[in-house]
Design a protein around this motif. Structure first.
Motif, PDB file in Angstrom:
ATOM      1  N   MET A  16       0.738  -0.939   0.142  1.00  0.00           N
ATOM      2  CA  MET A  16       0.030  -0.002   0.255  1.00  0.00           C
ATOM      3  C   MET A  16       1.087   1.336   0.096  1.00  0.00           C
ATOM      4  O   MET A  16       0.567   2.122  -0.824  1.00  0.00           O
ATOM      5  N   ARG A  17       1.928   1.252   0.705  1.00  0.00           N
ATOM      6  CA  ARG A  17       2.625   2.411   1.066  1.00  0.00           C
ATOM      7  C   ARG A  17       3.546   2.779  -0.226  1.00  0.00           C
ATOM      8  O   ARG A  17       3.681   3.751  -0.573  1.00  0.00           O
ATOM      9  N   ARG A  18       4.103   1.709  -0.731  1.00  0.00           N
ATOM     10  CA  ARG A  18       5.135   1.894  -1.845  1.00  0.00           C
ATOM     11  C   ARG A  18       4.458   1.557  -3.189  1.00  0.00           C
ATOM     12  O   ARG A  18       4.855   2.450  -4.044  1.00  0.00           O
ATOM     13  N   LEU A  19       3.690   0.686  -3.540  1.00  0.00           N
ATOM     14  CA  LEU A  19       3.327   0.663  -4.861  1.00  0.00           C
ATOM     15  C   LEU A  19       1.979   1.051  -5.267  1.00  0.00           C
ATOM     16  O   LEU A  19       1.499   1.772  -6.370  1.00  0.00           O
ATOM     17  N   TYR A  20       0.707   1.582  -4.011  1.00  0.00           N
ATOM     18  CA  TYR A  20      -0.104   1.913  -4.524  1.00  0.00           C
ATOM     19  C   TYR A  20      -0.698   3.255  -3.757  1.00  0.00           C
ATOM     20  O   TYR A  20      -1.719   3.381  -3.087  1.00  0.00           O
ATOM     21  N   ALA A  21       0.096   4.020  -3.338  1.00  0.00           N
ATOM     22  CA  ALA A  21       0.374   5.147  -2.468  1.00  0.00           C
ATOM     23  C   ALA A  21      -1.040   6.200  -2.675  1.00  0.00           C
ATOM     24  O   ALA A  21      -1.578   6.746  -2.113  1.00  0.00           O
ATOM     25  N   GLY A  22      -1.250   6.269  -4.098  1.00  0.00           N
ATOM     26  CA  GLY A  22      -2.204   7.113  -4.608  1.00  0.00           C
ATOM     27  C   GLY A  22      -3.710   6.605  -4.652  1.00  0.00           C
ATOM     28  O   GLY A  22      -4.735   7.542  -4.765  1.00  0.00           O
ATOM     29  N   THR A  23      -3.795   5.328  -4.437  1.00  0.00           N
ATOM     30  CA  THR A  23      -5.093   4.491  -4.620  1.00  0.00           C
ATOM     31  C   THR A  23      -6.092   5.107  -3.120  1.00  0.00           C
ATOM     32  O   THR A  23      -5.493   5.477  -2.093  1.00  0.00           O
TER      33      THR A  23
END
Length: 325
Positions: A16-23
């Motif tokens: 969540m923190r590194r790959l999908y921060a903007g979701t």
């Protein structure tokens, strides 16, 4: 891939923190919608870990939630297991005697309670002998809860970041009680590994097939077998989440589907029968909804056919048990 790495929920938090921060997570705890990115949710999960540690929560301690499907509940889903404690999702629809038994049997240390549910809990609080802290989510009345703490104040008092411990993926991450048995509710412990494998299974194309292109609305409660694993499946794949809160009436759900372009949802058949009736009468735009997961009881074939014919939404029959995910 070839490294023997423990399959813990910390992996999801880091994705969540590194790959999908903007979701985005959309949440409706009361009447108004709130929005937060996955990066913000991960940061708040860090702070929740630190806050719980400051209250004396340690490895293996049970932290209970008494809440609807909200962003704060998602933060607890991430923080509590990742710090090495055990998340116990209390069913808000249990009878008072069952709640008293379940909290005592689990030996819950802390309860995170949504302000709208305080009236249910405050009458039982004098009988919760293991609970040392009540943390109220929201700014509503804390009633007669003993020395209540405020969720947002606790988080604001913490420094960013948290030093996560190394965990064994076979240790307990979550605790659910099932009332679908004779006698008292039975407790079921989910390991980190089982939650990760369950989430991975949901990502398969012939299963639920979640992806980062989806916006998922779990209507099935987060206190019902971990909302069928959808909070972890969504965060693992980077799918956006739409958390409907306490209002599960057809008009409210239709509005969320239409406005937030929900692509996937999950709930029991009565929810979809009500939504079908509402959609036939009011014609909301449900065109974004490609798939509905339906379980908890047998799904009528007529419901599946009518929903697909009139609103192009595919309803899939699901089956599971609290004991098996």
């Amino acid at each position: 891939m070839q490294h023997d790495h423990p399959l813990t929920l910390q992996l999801i938090l880091e994705r969540m923190r590194r790959l999908y921060a903007g979701t985005e997570v959309v949440s409706v705890p009361g009447g108004e919608r709130t929005r937060a990115t996955y990066a913000e949710v991960a940061d708040r999960a860090d702070r929740l870990c630190a806050a719980l540690a400051s209250l004396g929560v340690g490895p293996g301690d049970r932290v209970a939630t008494f809440s609807w499907n909200t962003r704060e509940h998602l933060e607890a889903y991430l923080a509590v297991p990742c710090m090495g404690a055990v998340l116990h999702t209390l069913n808000v629809r249990l009878f008072a005697a069952q709640l008293e038994y379940v909290v005592g049997h689990a030996e819950d240390r802390v309860i995170l309670v949504e302000d709208s549910l305080v009236p249910v809990l405050e009458e039982l609080a004098p009988r919760f002998h293991t609970v040392r802290d009540y943390v109220v989510i929201g700014d509503g009345d804390a009633g007669s809860l003993p020395d209540p703490l405020r969720y947002e104040e606790l988080l604001a008092a913490q420094e960013p970041g948290y030093d996560y411990p190394e965990l064994d993926d076979r240790q307990a991450a979550g605790l659910c009680y099932t009332s679908g048995t004779t006698g008292n509710p039975k407790g079921v412990l989910y390991s980190h590994r089982s939650n990760i494998l369950h989430a991975l299974g949901q990502c398969m194309a012939d299963s639920i097939g979640m992806s980062s292109d989806d916006r998922v609305m779990p209507v099935v409660p987060m206190f019902h077998a971990n909302a069928w694993g959808i909070p972890y499946g969504s965060t693992m794949t980077g799918a956006g989440l739409v958390m409907p809160g306490p209002n599960l009436k057809a008009d409210a759900l239709a509005s969320l589907i239409e406005d937030e372009k929900v692509t996937m949802s999950a709930a029991v058949p009565t929810i979809w029968m009500d939504l079908l009736r509402y959609a036939d009468e009011h014609h909301p735009d449900l065109s974004s909804l490609r798939q509905v997961i339906c379980g908890g009881s047998a799904v009528p074939l007529s419901l599946m056919q009518q929903f697909q014919e009139r609103h192009n939404g595919r309803i899939i029959q699901a089956w599971g048990m609290t004991e098996t995910s």
